[in-house]
Design a protein around this motif. Structure first.
Motif, PDB file in Angstrom:
ATOM      1  N   THR A 128       4.653  -3.851  27.834  1.00 53.75           N
ATOM      2  CA  THR A 128       3.469  -3.396  28.572  1.00 53.75           C
ATOM      3  C   THR A 128       3.626  -3.533  30.082  1.00 53.75           C
ATOM      4  N   GLY A 129       4.783  -4.005  30.535  1.00 52.33           N
ATOM      5  CA  GLY A 129       5.038  -3.991  31.974  1.00 52.33           C
ATOM      6  C   GLY A 129       4.910  -5.313  32.691  1.00 52.33           C
ATOM      7  N   LEU A 130       5.088  -6.432  32.001  1.00 57.11           N
ATOM      8  CA  LEU A 130       4.951  -7.733  32.656  1.00 57.11           C
ATOM      9  C   LEU A 130       5.933  -7.910  33.807  1.00 57.11           C
ATOM     10  N   ALA A 131       7.109  -7.334  33.679  1.00 53.77           N
ATOM     11  CA  ALA A 131       8.067  -7.373  34.795  1.00 53.77           C
ATOM     12  C   ALA A 131       8.025  -6.086  35.600  1.00 53.77           C
ATOM     13  N   THR A 132       7.724  -4.984  34.941  1.00 54.70           N
ATOM     14  CA  THR A 132       7.714  -3.675  35.601  1.00 54.70           C
ATOM     15  C   THR A 132       6.696  -3.611  36.726  1.00 54.70           C
ATOM     16  N   VAL A 133       5.500  -4.078  36.462  1.00 56.99           N
ATOM     17  CA  VAL A 133       4.405  -3.949  37.429  1.00 56.99           C
ATOM     18  C   VAL A 133       4.717  -4.681  38.737  1.00 56.99           C
ATOM     19  N   PRO A 134       5.180  -5.942  38.707  1.00 55.60           N
ATOM     20  CA  PRO A 134       5.540  -6.597  39.968  1.00 55.60           C
ATOM     21  C   PRO A 134       6.669  -5.885  40.707  1.00 55.60           C
ATOM     22  N   LEU A 135       7.625  -5.323  39.974  1.00 53.57           N
ATOM     23  CA  LEU A 135       8.709  -4.593  40.634  1.00 53.57           C
ATOM     24  C   LEU A 135       8.182  -3.335  41.329  1.00 53.57           C
ATOM     25  N   LEU A 136       7.271  -2.640  40.681  1.00 54.13           N
ATOM     26  CA  LEU A 136       6.658  -1.474  41.316  1.00 54.13           C
ATOM     27  C   LEU A 136       5.866  -1.896  42.554  1.00 54.13           C
ATOM     28  N   ALA A 137       5.179  -3.019  42.459  1.00 55.32           N
ATOM     29  CA  ALA A 137       4.415  -3.523  43.603  1.00 55.32           C
ATOM     30  C   ALA A 137       5.320  -3.897  44.767  1.00 55.32           C
ATOM     31  N   MET A 138       6.575  -4.229  44.475  1.00 57.84           N
ATOM     32  CA  MET A 138       7.547  -4.564  45.518  1.00 57.84           C
ATOM     33  C   MET A 138       8.184  -3.310  46.116  1.00 57.84           C
ATOM     34  N   GLY A 139       7.804  -2.143  45.598  1.00 55.30           N
ATOM     35  CA  GLY A 139       8.300  -0.894  46.156  1.00 55.30           C
ATOM     36  C   GLY A 139       9.506  -0.308  45.456  1.00 55.30           C
ATOM     37  N   CYS A 140       9.903  -0.893  44.321  1.00 52.54           N
ATOM     38  CA  CYS A 140      11.093  -0.414  43.607  1.00 52.54           C
ATOM     39  C   CYS A 140      10.811   0.899  42.879  1.00 52.54           C
ATOM     40  N   ARG A 141      11.871   1.628  42.617  1.00 52.23           N
ATOM     41  CA  ARG A 141      11.854   2.771  41.705  1.00 52.23           C
ATOM     42  C   ARG A 141      12.423   2.284  40.377  1.00 52.23           C
ATOM     43  N   VAL A 142      11.627   2.389  39.312  1.00 56.35           N
ATOM     44  CA  VAL A 142      11.979   1.757  38.041  1.00 56.35           C
ATOM     45  C   VAL A 142      12.168   2.801  36.937  1.00 56.35           C
ATOM     46  N   THR A 143      13.306   2.716  36.269  1.00 53.62           N
ATOM     47  CA  THR A 143      13.538   3.460  35.030  1.00 53.62           C
ATOM     48  C   THR A 143      13.427   2.458  33.893  1.00 53.62           C
ATOM     49  N   ALA A 144      12.368   2.593  33.103  1.00 49.41           N
ATOM     50  CA  ALA A 144      12.072   1.638  32.040  1.00 49.41           C
ATOM     51  C   ALA A 144      12.422   2.263  30.691  1.00 49.41           C
ATOM     52  N   VAL A 145      13.240   1.571  29.924  1.00 49.92           N
ATOM     53  CA  VAL A 145      13.712   2.086  28.636  1.00 49.92           C
ATOM     54  C   VAL A 145      13.000   1.322  27.527  1.00 49.92           C
ATOM     55  N   GLU A 146      12.047   1.984  26.868  1.00 52.70           N
ATOM     56  CA  GLU A 146      11.183   1.343  25.872  1.00 52.70           C
ATOM     57  C   GLU A 146      11.217   2.149  24.565  1.00 52.70           C
ATOM     58  N   PRO A 147      11.733   1.571  23.475  1.00 53.07           N
ATOM     59  CA  PRO A 147      11.850   2.332  22.228  1.00 53.07           C
ATOM     60  C   PRO A 147      10.539   2.559  21.485  1.00 53.07           C
ATOM     61  N   ASP A 148       9.529   1.736  21.730  1.00 53.59           N
ATOM     62  CA  ASP A 148       8.250   1.875  21.025  1.00 53.59           C
ATOM     63  C   ASP A 148       7.354   2.851  21.791  1.00 53.59           C
ATOM     64  N   ALA A 149       7.043   3.985  21.174  1.00 52.99           N
ATOM     65  CA  ALA A 149       6.270   5.029  21.859  1.00 52.99           C
ATOM     66  C   ALA A 149       4.888   4.536  22.265  1.00 52.99           C
ATOM     67  N   ARG A 150       4.304   3.613  21.506  1.00 53.25           N
ATOM     68  CA  ARG A 150       2.965   3.111  21.830  1.00 53.25           C
ATOM     69  C   ARG A 150       2.999   2.246  23.090  1.00 53.25           C
ATOM     70  N   LEU A 151       4.008   1.402  23.197  1.00 48.10           N
ATOM     71  CA  LEU A 151       4.152   0.590  24.408  1.00 48.10           C
ATOM     72  C   LEU A 151       4.508   1.467  25.603  1.00 48.10           C
ATOM     73  N   ALA A 152       5.367   2.443  25.391  1.00 43.48           N
ATOM     74  CA  ALA A 152       5.740   3.355  26.474  1.00 43.48           C
ATOM     75  C   ALA A 152       4.515   4.091  27.000  1.00 43.48           C
ATOM     76  N   ALA A 153       3.661   4.566  26.098  1.00 45.70           N
ATOM     77  CA  ALA A 153       2.449   5.289  26.506  1.00 45.70           C
ATOM     78  C   ALA A 153       1.503   4.368  27.269  1.00 45.70           C
ATOM     79  N   PHE A 154       1.371   3.128  26.807  1.00 45.58           N
ATOM     80  CA  PHE A 154       0.514   2.172  27.505  1.00 45.58           C
ATOM     81  C   PHE A 154       1.020   1.941  28.923  1.00 45.58           C
ATOM     82  N   LEU A 155       2.320   1.781  29.061  1.00 40.60           N
ATOM     83  CA  LEU A 155       2.901   1.521  30.379  1.00 40.60           C
ATOM     84  C   LEU A 155       2.665   2.703  31.319  1.00 40.60           C
ATOM     85  N   VAL A 156       2.891   3.897  30.835  1.00 39.28           N
ATOM     86  CA  VAL A 156       2.678   5.089  31.658  1.00 39.28           C
ATOM     87  C   VAL A 156       1.208   5.202  32.067  1.00 39.28           C
ATOM     88  N   ASP A 157       0.300   5.039  31.099  1.00 43.19           N
ATOM     89  CA  ASP A 157      -1.135   5.199  31.368  1.00 43.19           C
ATOM     90  C   ASP A 157      -1.654   4.141  32.335  1.00 43.19           C
TER      91      ASP A 157
END
Length: 268
Positions: free
Chosen positions: A55-84
């Motif tokens: 759900t982005g516990l590490a992704t969100v802080p990295l985005l807040a730091m200005g990074c460009r993130v390619t996140a590889v998530e096999p579960d479509a439900r988690l991927a959709a949550f992260l995008v939304d």
């Protein structure tokens, strides 16, 4: 003797209730992101790939730091949550709904690769070899785990409930090393990094002591893979037992001894 859950189960195990997972899995300590800034040179416009963002516990802080993130998530439900949940950063977040083993990304094109409480769900040697291949020369790698217990100083709640969890299947995060956790087995984790070609390897442990109420204890416990794998009736009975212990023996609030183990390395 309890069996170990197959690594492939991690591809679909955590997405059934993504909102609950996001609500009850605790954030990573601030120290983790300090390490990424100072040791791994993370910052504005850096290119990062992440294995198993959930759900982005590490992704969100990295985005807040200005990074460009390619996140590889096999579960479509988690991927959709992260995008939304990250519409505000849509221009800097690319989510691939695929296993890391199958993901196609350009070689030698990332400044940093990370696996946050996820590497034990895939074959580590294979994953680290691919991670090394994806990083630019001089690029950094970081992998870490939130560990919901401290083998050097077990808290009273852990001591009281340990026998209950011992009857369940084991997560792949349950290690064979002296401290009983995949992330705390320094000898093997460092050897795997060296085998993949990494250098400048540093391991660090961060300890933290949250106080959790009954709802937080039960919500977090429900996200543990051995509990999530139980049939619904058995899972609810297990959680009811945990809840009764929190209420009757700890007065509804529990101080836990948690820790985070992080490894950083660099591609030459």
């Amino acid at each position: 003797m309890p069996t170990t859950i197959a690594r492939t189960a991690g591809r679909t195990l955590f997405g059934e209730n993504a909102r609950a997972y996001a609500a009850f899995r605790p954030d990573y300590p601030d120290r983790i992101f300090e390490i990424l800034e100072t040791r791994c040179r993370v910052g504005e416009s850096k290119s990062v790939f992440e294995i198993g963002p959930g759900t982005g516990l590490a992704t969100v802080p990295l985005l807040a730091m200005g990074c460009r993130v390619t996140a590889v998530e096999p579960d479509a439900r988690l991927a959709a949550f992260l995008v939304d949940s990250q519409n505000a950063h849509a221009d800097r977040l690319n989510v691939q709904t695929v296993t890391f083993e199958e993901a196609i990304m350009p070689a030698a094109s990332f400044d940093l690769g990370i696996a946050a409480t996820s590497l034990h769900w895939i074959e580590p040697g294979q994953a680290l070899a691919k991670a090394f291949h994806l990083l630019r020369p001089g690029g950094h790698w970081a992998m870490w785990w939130n560990i919901f217990g401290d083998p050097d100083e077990a808290d009273a709640f852990h001591q009281r409930t340990h026998a209950l969890f011992e009857r369940l299947q084991k997560s792949p995060s349950h290690g064979d090393g002296p401290k009983g956790h995949f992330g705390l087995d320094r000898k093997h984790r460092i050897a795997e990094l060296e085998q993949a070609g990494f250098e400048s390897i540093i391991a660090e442990e961060v300890r933290w002591r949250p106080v959790l109420n009954k709802q937080q204890i039960l919500g977090l416990t429900a996200t543990f893979s051995p509990v999530a794998r139980l049939p619904e009736i058995e899972r609810q009975a297990f959680l009811d037992r945990i809840g009764a212990i929190v209420d009757e023996e700890f007065g509804g609030r529990v101080m836990r001894h948690f820790m985070t183990a992080i490894y950083t390395a660099r591609r030459p």
